[in-house]
Design a protein around this motif. Structure first.
Motif, short mmCIF file in Angstrom:
data_model
loop_
_atom_site.label_atom_id
_atom_site.label_comp_id
_atom_site.label_asym_id
_atom_site.label_seq_id
_atom_site.Cartn_x
_atom_site.Cartn_y
_atom_site.Cartn_z
N PHE A 106 0.84 -1.21 0.00
CA PHE A 106 0.00 0.00 0.00
C PHE A 106 0.87 1.26 0.00
O PHE A 106 0.61 2.21 -0.72
CB PHE A 106 -0.94 -0.01 1.21
N ARG A 107 1.93 1.23 0.81
CA ARG A 107 2.82 2.41 0.91
C ARG A 107 3.54 2.70 -0.40
O ARG A 107 3.93 3.83 -0.65
CB ARG A 107 3.84 2.21 2.03
N GLN A 134 -3.37 5.79 -3.33
CA GLN A 134 -3.78 5.36 -1.98
C GLN A 134 -5.16 5.93 -1.65
O GLN A 134 -6.04 5.21 -1.14
CB GLN A 134 -2.78 5.87 -0.94
#
Ligand code: PCA
Length: 323
Positions: free
Chosen positions: A240-241, A248
């Motif tokens: 996700f990062r 996001q």
């Protein structure tokens, strides 16, 4: 002339490369077949992410345990083998009893209760998954769970000795307390497990009963509305990062929409799928007092067992739910 054409071409080629390098595909394992409302909802979530990011993030759904078997999905997301996945929340009960709270009979039996229970579970579960490198995107409940059999069931004694299909350790405990013989079977395997005689009764939603064509091997549905368990959709935090901020945000926005939509879909499923059971010849029965009393006793016992395992954290969760 020559120079500018040369540079124009190079810039176009570079731009193409930049787009190609940015676009990403996420494989998403899920446990249930495509016609399941949860899976339908996930496909819409994936479509919305693709639309909101102009195709920069494509989520490819692998349904019915086709990429990873159900018990492997959370581990696959945890280890980063896949960036995102769906699973039955209470499957993680072995990691911590908090995960099993929505599988406890008669703790939360209406959608309002289920919403309050999820609110009470959310932080604990979010923290536990965070410690495992995962982040919660959203959770959606199944319709209230009912009893499927080949005969009328008037009391818990009628369940004794039945070969009982289960989907987690909590339901296995229930089956044992009812004197039935539990066997763990994943949803896509239900029709075969019944037709080959491995099992002869189950507790699940009208959705899973109707989607499995329960009328091919069962005759009675007793509407005990015993609990409202949830599926959860999680991402690997590192994956996700790695997304840019806008992507996001698009994922989180689509997840929030999928959660709201999923709860509504679940509510609509309940009566729609009971009607389908009926249309196909299943006898839909209101439970007798005697049956409910016996089932509630099992539920009370299971809650005590759960409290003993869940300790102070469990007590805090229950207090938050009952507030
Ligand atoms: N269907 C899934 C989970 C709960 C439900 O209604 C199953 O039977 O395993």
């Amino acid at each position: 002339m020559f120079v500018s054409r040369y540079f124009g071409g190079a810039i176009a080629a570079l731009a193409g490369l930049a787009v190609a390098a940015q676009a990403e595909t996420w494989d998403m394992p899920t446990p249930y077949p495509d016609a399941t409302f949860h899976t339908v909802n996930i496909h819409q979530f994936a479509d919305e992410v693709a639309a909101a990011t102009d195709g920069a993030l494509e989520i490819k759904v692998h349904s019915a345990g086709s990429l990873f078997k159900h018990p492997e999905i959370s581990k696959a997301v945890r280890s980063g083998q896949v960036p995102i996945g769906e699973f039955f929340l209470s499957l993680l009960a072995n990691d911590n009893p908090a995960f099993a709270a929505d599988g406890l009979p008669f703790l939360a039996t209406s959608y309002d209760d289920a919403e309050r229970l999820w609110a009470a579970q959310k932080d604990v579960i979010g923290g536990l998954l965070d410690a495992q490198g995962m982040m919660v995107l959203y959770a959606v409940p199944w319709p209230p769970q009912g009893l499927y059999t080949t005969d009328e069931v008037n009391s818990v004694a009628d369940l004794a000795g039945l070969k009982f299909r289960t989907n987690n350790a909590t339901l296995e405990e229930f089956a044992n307390l009812a004197g039935a013989a539990p066997t763990q079977i994943e949803v896509p395997d239900i029709p075969q497990a019944f037709s080959t005689g491995r099992v002869e009764a189950m507790i699940t939603s009208p959705s899973t009963g109707a989607n499995s064509k329960a009328w091919d091997f069962l005759t009675h549905y007793t509407d005990i509305q015993a609990w409202i368990p949830k599926n959860i959709i999680v991402v690997n935090k590192r994956a996700f990062r790695r997304l840019d901020d806008a992507t996001q945000a698009a994922v989180l926005e689509a997840a929030a929409a999928a959660e709201t939509r999923g709860w509504e879909m679940s509510k609509a499923e309940t009566s729609a799928k009971v009607a389908i059971l009926r249309e196909n010849g299943i006898t839909v029965v209101e439970p007798s007092e005697e049956l409910m009393t016996g089932l509630r006793e099992i539920g009370a016992q299971m809650l005590e067992n759960w409290k003993a395992k869940a300790g102070a954290e469990g007590e805090a969760l229950l207090n938050a739910y009952q507030d």
